[in-house]
Design a protein around this motif. Sequence first.
Motif, PDB file in Angstrom:
ATOM      1  N   ALA A   1      36.905  44.200  39.003  1.00 36.17           N
ATOM      2  CA  ALA A   1      37.748  43.849  37.858  1.00 36.17           C
ATOM      3  C   ALA A   1      39.055  44.639  37.881  1.00 36.17           C
ATOM      4  CB  ALA A   1      36.987  44.115  36.553  1.00 36.17           C
ATOM      5  N   LEU A   2      38.985  45.917  38.239  1.00 34.17           N
ATOM      6  CA  LEU A   2      40.181  46.752  38.277  1.00 34.17           C
ATOM      7  C   LEU A   2      41.113  46.331  39.413  1.00 34.17           C
ATOM      8  CD1 LEU A   2      38.496  50.194  37.595  1.00 34.17           C
ATOM      9  CD2 LEU A   2      39.901  48.881  36.000  1.00 34.17           C
ATOM     10  N   LEU A   3      40.554  46.008  40.569  1.00 36.20           N
ATOM     11  CA  LEU A   3      41.385  45.586  41.688  1.00 36.20           C
ATOM     12  C   LEU A   3      41.974  44.201  41.457  1.00 36.20           C
ATOM     13  CD1 LEU A   3      39.359  46.917  44.758  1.00 36.20           C
ATOM     14  CD2 LEU A   3      41.438  47.867  43.731  1.00 36.20           C
ATOM     15  N   ASP A   4      41.218  43.310  40.837  1.00 37.46           N
ATOM     16  CA  ASP A   4      41.759  41.987  40.494  1.00 37.46           C
ATOM     17  C   ASP A   4      42.918  42.145  39.506  1.00 37.46           C
ATOM     18  OD1 ASP A   4      39.936  40.741  42.109  1.00 37.46           O
ATOM     19  OD2 ASP A   4      38.600  40.108  40.486  1.00 37.46           O
ATOM     20  N   GLY A   5      42.740  43.030  38.540  1.00 31.05           N
ATOM     21  CA  GLY A   5      43.806  43.274  37.571  1.00 31.05           C
ATOM     22  C   GLY A   5      45.031  43.870  38.235  1.00 31.05           C
ATOM     23  N   ASN A   6      44.831  44.773  39.186  1.00 34.65           N
ATOM     24  CA  ASN A   6      45.955  45.360  39.899  1.00 34.65           C
ATOM     25  C   ASN A   6      46.696  44.309  40.719  1.00 34.65           C
ATOM     26  OD1 ASN A   6      46.463  47.082  42.903  1.00 34.65           O
ATOM     27  ND2 ASN A   6      47.611  47.583  41.065  1.00 34.65           N
ATOM     28  N   SER A   7      45.960  43.384  41.310  1.00 34.43           N
ATOM     29  CA  SER A   7      46.607  42.305  42.071  1.00 34.43           C
ATOM     30  C   SER A   7      47.483  41.456  41.164  1.00 34.43           C
ATOM     31  CB  SER A   7      45.550  41.430  42.756  1.00 34.43           C
ATOM     32  OG  SER A   7      44.847  42.155  43.745  1.00 34.43           O
ATOM     33  N   ARG A   8      46.990  41.152  39.960  1.00 32.23           N
ATOM     34  CA  ARG A   8      47.788  40.364  39.020  1.00 32.23           C
ATOM     35  C   ARG A   8      49.069  41.101  38.645  1.00 32.23           C
ATOM     36  NH1 ARG A   8      42.694  39.584  36.654  1.00 32.23           N
ATOM     37  NH2 ARG A   8      43.193  41.051  34.968  1.00 32.23           N
TER      38      ARG A   8
ATOM     39  N   LEU B   1      52.784  38.315  32.329  1.00 28.70           N
ATOM     40  CA  LEU B   1      51.686  39.166  32.784  1.00 28.70           C
ATOM     41  C   LEU B   1      50.555  38.941  31.788  1.00 28.70           C
ATOM     42  CD1 LEU B   1      50.356  41.372  34.466  1.00 28.70           C
ATOM     43  CD2 LEU B   1      51.460  43.071  33.008  1.00 28.70           C
ATOM     44  N   VAL B   2      49.556  38.189  32.193  1.00 29.00           N
ATOM     45  CA  VAL B   2      48.447  37.850  31.303  1.00 29.00           C
ATOM     46  C   VAL B   2      47.306  38.817  31.584  1.00 29.00           C
ATOM     47  CG1 VAL B   2      46.851  36.072  30.540  1.00 29.00           C
ATOM     48  CG2 VAL B   2      49.162  35.444  31.277  1.00 29.00           C
ATOM     49  N   LEU B   3      47.006  39.673  30.620  1.00 27.29           N
ATOM     50  CA  LEU B   3      45.937  40.644  30.768  1.00 27.29           C
ATOM     51  C   LEU B   3      44.609  40.027  30.365  1.00 27.29           C
ATOM     52  CD1 LEU B   3      47.730  43.751  29.215  1.00 27.29           C
ATOM     53  CD2 LEU B   3      47.673  43.028  31.599  1.00 27.29           C
ATOM     54  N   SER B   4      43.540  40.509  30.975  1.00 30.19           N
ATOM     55  CA  SER B   4      42.227  39.934  30.696  1.00 30.19           C
ATOM     56  C   SER B   4      41.763  40.256  29.282  1.00 30.19           C
ATOM     57  CB  SER B   4      41.205  40.466  31.705  1.00 30.19           C
ATOM     58  OG  SER B   4      41.057  41.873  31.573  1.00 30.19           O
ATOM     59  N   CYS B   5      42.008  41.468  28.812  1.00 28.92           N
ATOM     60  CA  CYS B   5      41.630  41.881  27.446  1.00 28.92           C
ATOM     61  C   CYS B   5      40.182  41.516  27.129  1.00 28.92           C
ATOM     62  CB  CYS B   5      42.557  41.260  26.407  1.00 28.92           C
ATOM     63  SG  CYS B   5      44.214  41.942  26.396  1.00 28.92           S
ATOM     64  N   GLY B   6      39.277  41.752  28.074  1.00 31.44           N
ATOM     65  CA  GLY B   6      37.881  41.425  27.830  1.00 31.44           C
ATOM     66  C   GLY B   6      37.295  42.158  26.647  1.00 31.44           C
ATOM     67  N   GLY B   7      37.819  43.364  26.377  1.00 29.76           N
ATOM     68  CA  GLY B   7      37.310  44.139  25.250  1.00 29.76           C
ATOM     69  C   GLY B   7      37.723  43.610  23.901  1.00 29.76           C
TER      70      GLY B   7
END
Length: 292
Positions: free
Chosen positions: A27-34, A61-67
Amino acid sequence: MPRHDLRYNPASPEDHRPANGEEARRALLDGNSRFAEWITTCRAAVHERGAEASADEVNELVLSCGGLASILTFAADEYPTQKPFAAVVGCSDARAPMEMVLGQGYNDLFVIRNAGNVMSDVAAGSVDFTLSALADSVRAIVVMGHTGCGAVSGAVASYLDPSQYWSKAISPNLRVILQRIFVAVRESDRAIRRVWGADAATDPHYVEALKEASVHLNAAYTGFELRRDVEAAGVEGIEVFHAVYDVRSHLVRTPPRSGDPAGGHQGLTPAAKEPEELSALARQMAEALKPS
């Protein structure tokens, strides 16, 4: 001028949370790629379109914001629950905002930042809080250095010329930070001299190589310390990683190896389990950074 927006779609909230360390790493690496891809589109708008770019053009820049989904069931007058899936020990450098760099949003990360991403008493206490109060949600702890770190560069300069360490420009509080980085600088220097030869310090690439190796090893040492803290606390299900954020490519990098492409590979490295692994890592970087 390009703008970026946060968006929320109530019809499909992103409520999936990493269930283990490997999912957290992905999840962190996918977010960094975005994030890195977003920086690329912004640069293209500035350098390729220039004056031709429309004022209405949007680079998102669309963040996942899963929390975010985890707090929306609470009433407006209630306290939402803190449920980050990762804790990050990062540097205070304004070019390395951890949530953006890792592509995460509201309630996703528990972030601890200070100059040089060192493990001070206060930072250690914050990690202790993570292990006691947030162990049910946190699945990974990441120590994140970054290229061009001023604190590490200052430690290297003071290591090579001790008179700088005692300069009036260096406050007692700043000396404490430099002291905590010296171990990584000294081990990096020893490895470079062993691999490059006794006259390594005369090589024009020496200082920059020492800085780069020290940035990585400083993060690795802290990761090793935190792994021991997690084990001592008896907390299971939390993985510890270290990495370096490249402020030029905007990718999170693993320590360089011989034959790697310029800048190395994107990734998070599991923290060392034994001190010998850190010495081996220092030698690995010295070999990778040796001029051809």
